[in-house]
Write a protein that holds these residues in place. Structure first.
Motif, PDB file in Angstrom:
ATOM      1  N   UNK A 165       0.751  -0.891  -0.466  1.00  0.00           N
ATOM      2  CA  UNK A 165       0.055  -0.125  -0.323  1.00  0.00           C
ATOM      3  C   UNK A 165       1.249   1.449  -0.421  1.00  0.00           C
ATOM      4  N   UNK A 166       0.252   2.500  -0.649  1.00  0.00           N
ATOM      5  CA  UNK A 166       1.096   3.403  -0.464  1.00  0.00           C
ATOM      6  C   UNK A 166       0.420   4.619   0.136  1.00  0.00           C
ATOM      7  N   UNK A 167      -1.218   4.813  -0.216  1.00  0.00           N
ATOM      8  CA  UNK A 167      -1.393   5.947   0.549  1.00  0.00           C
ATOM      9  C   UNK A 167      -3.161   6.222  -0.113  1.00  0.00           C
ATOM     10  N   UNK A 168      -3.990   6.510   0.734  1.00  0.00           N
ATOM     11  CA  UNK A 168      -4.566   7.082   0.472  1.00  0.00           C
ATOM     12  C   UNK A 168      -5.032   8.515  -0.093  1.00  0.00           C
ATOM     13  N   UNK A 169      -5.701   8.691  -1.235  1.00  0.00           N
ATOM     14  CA  UNK A 169      -5.810  10.249  -1.915  1.00  0.00           C
ATOM     15  C   UNK A 169      -6.494  10.557  -2.455  1.00  0.00           C
TER      16      UNK A 169
END
Ligand code: ADP
Ligand code: MG
Length: 443
Positions: free
Chosen positions: A33-37
């Protein structure tokens, strides 16, 4: 970010149940996972091949799993190049924002602060200070139990001034940070504390959170005292919070207590049912959770002494509903959330932990609490520990007596009853019990 990692674990569990073990190990397990943007879940693939396979063969399953766990409908998988672009861009973005970034929590504003009987005076005073710093109520001393909104109010003042009066130099520090800043300057090579003074005495507004942690070292107290006087004399505003009134902070110097008396000392009480209910409604709205009204009423009725806990049970309720794929949380989930939260906190309790917290709270040595001395302060802390063990751990009195305090069970019963009788009658003891319970159950 930790939260994202935890959620991703859940997504992976969903996925593992849907595909063969080989496909899972080959492709899905290697995603990160990287991020929720802005409503899009960004995921990193270790290489472009994995990205391609996942997009072609598993995109439906991934989308389903993400939607189930996080209620997010869109995702994008980055291959190697895209990920590089993304990090470069993000670093630049962060650098740009750093200069003008507001140091206060954007969620802690006056608008998000629900006003009720328990906090209306303190709210008005804080608002008045934010609108006219340096004028009335200087210093403003706010005290009250754990999780009742003290830090929220300080940040509200900060946010308000940052927005409406951006030229003012305003600083929020915890008492611990203030002390560390001071000690660092004191112990650096040149023993040069001019930097410290430059920082603290050029302020227009100084906010110190949780002053009860001030050390009783003369030098720290003196520096605080001098900073205070310096600012106050030039009509700069000082706002302080604490979990108890100034005269009950055992480490605080008398001259400091008398300085606090120059301004306004205002308490903040536990919210009544009405206020708790409105807070829950507001939080649910802010966090975009759909929750049945009777679930909100249930939580407001059952979590009474601490707003942080109120929020904790609400988010657990929403979480349970989302796990089950319910679009709205019901009273069933609220009941379960409350139950598991209590059980989880109680499972980890030990007598040792209780004595630890009581010892820190009253600043009384652990060995003294466990020993036989009967000076009032020590005996009070001992009685409180016994009461909390009975209440929170359901330990038999005989066991507490024999194994922890080497006393017989009638002594233990006496101690417990003494505190139990004061609960609800004596304001100070009631506040202390609520604070200690909150601290212990939050461990
Ligand atoms: P304290 O500093 O007194 O321990 P906090 O300010 O950290 O408590 O508040 C704990 C939580 O409760 C925060 O998330 C805060 O936003 C929330 N909270 C406290 N009081 C209110 C209020 N009157 N209205 C809305 N939220 C509140
Ligand atoms: Mg706080």
């Amino acid at each position: 970010m930790d939260n994202i990692t935890a959620k991703w674990e859940e997504v992976l569990i969903e996925l593992a149940n849907q595909v063969s073990a080989i496909s899972y190990d080959m492709w899905l397990k290697k995603l990160e996972p990287i991020d929720v943007i802005e409503g899009v879940f960004y995921i990193k693939a270790p290489n472009n091949m994995t990205k391609k396979i996942c997009n072609e063969s598993y995109s439906f399953l991934i989308s389903q799993a993400i939607s189930k766990v996080l209620n997010i409908d869109e995702f994008e998988i980055f291959g190697t190049e895209e990920y590089e672009e993304f990090t470069k861009h993000n670093i630049k973005q962060n650098e740009k924002e750093e200069k003008k970034e507001c140091p206060f929590n954007p969620k802690f504003t006056f608008e998000n602060f629900v006003v009720g009987k328990s906090n209306q005076f303190v709210y008005s005073a804080a608002k008045s200070v934010a609108e006219n710093p340096g004028a009335r109520f200087n210093p403003l001393f706010i005290y009250g139990g754990v999780g009742l909104g003290k830090t929220h109010l300080l940040h509200s003042i900060g946010n308000f001034i940052f927005k409406n009066n951006p030229k003012l130099n305003i600083l929020y520090v915890t008492c611990e940070k203030f002390t560390n800043d001071y000690l660092e300057c004191l112990h650096n090579k040149n023993k040069d504390i001019s930097k410290f003074r430059e920082k603290y005495r050029s302020l227009d507004v100084l906010m110190v959170d949780d002053i009860q942690f001030i050390s009783n070292k003369e030098s720290t107290q003196l520096e605080f005292f001098n900073t205070f006087n310096d600012l106050h004399q030039s009509n700069k505003h000082i706002i302080i919070t604490s979990d108890r009134p100034p005269n009950e902070i055992s480490t605080l110097n008398d001259r400091m207590v008398s300085r606090f008396n120059m301004g306004l000392i205002q308490d903040i009480q536990a919210p009544d049912f009405e206020t708790r209910y409105v807070i829950l409604q507001k939080k649910a709205q802010l966090e975009n959770c759909l929750v049945d009204n009777d679930a909100l009423v249930f939580i407001a009725e059952n979590v009474t002494s601490n707003i942080r806990e109120l929020e904790g049970v609400l988010s657990k309720t929403a979480f349970l509903a989302s796990l089950r794929g319910h679009p709205r949380a019901t009273i069933e989930e609220a009941k379960e959330a409350l139950k598991t939260k209590l059980e989880e906190s109680k499972e980890q309790l030990t007598p040792n932990l209780i004595i630890d917290i009581v010892s820190k709270y009253y600043r009384i040595d652990k060995q003294a609490i466990l020993g036989t001395k009967r000076t009032k302060e020590i005996a009070d802390a001992r009685h409180m520990s016994i009461y909390l063990m009975c209440e929170l751990m359901n330990l038999p009195m005989a066991t507490i007596g024999r194994e922890i305090f080497s006393r017989d069970h009638t002594t233990i019963m006496h101690a417990r009853n003494k505190i139990a009788d004061a609960y609800g009658k004596n304001d100070k003891i009631t506040r202390e019990i609520n604070d200690l319970k909150s601290m212990i159950l939050q461990q």
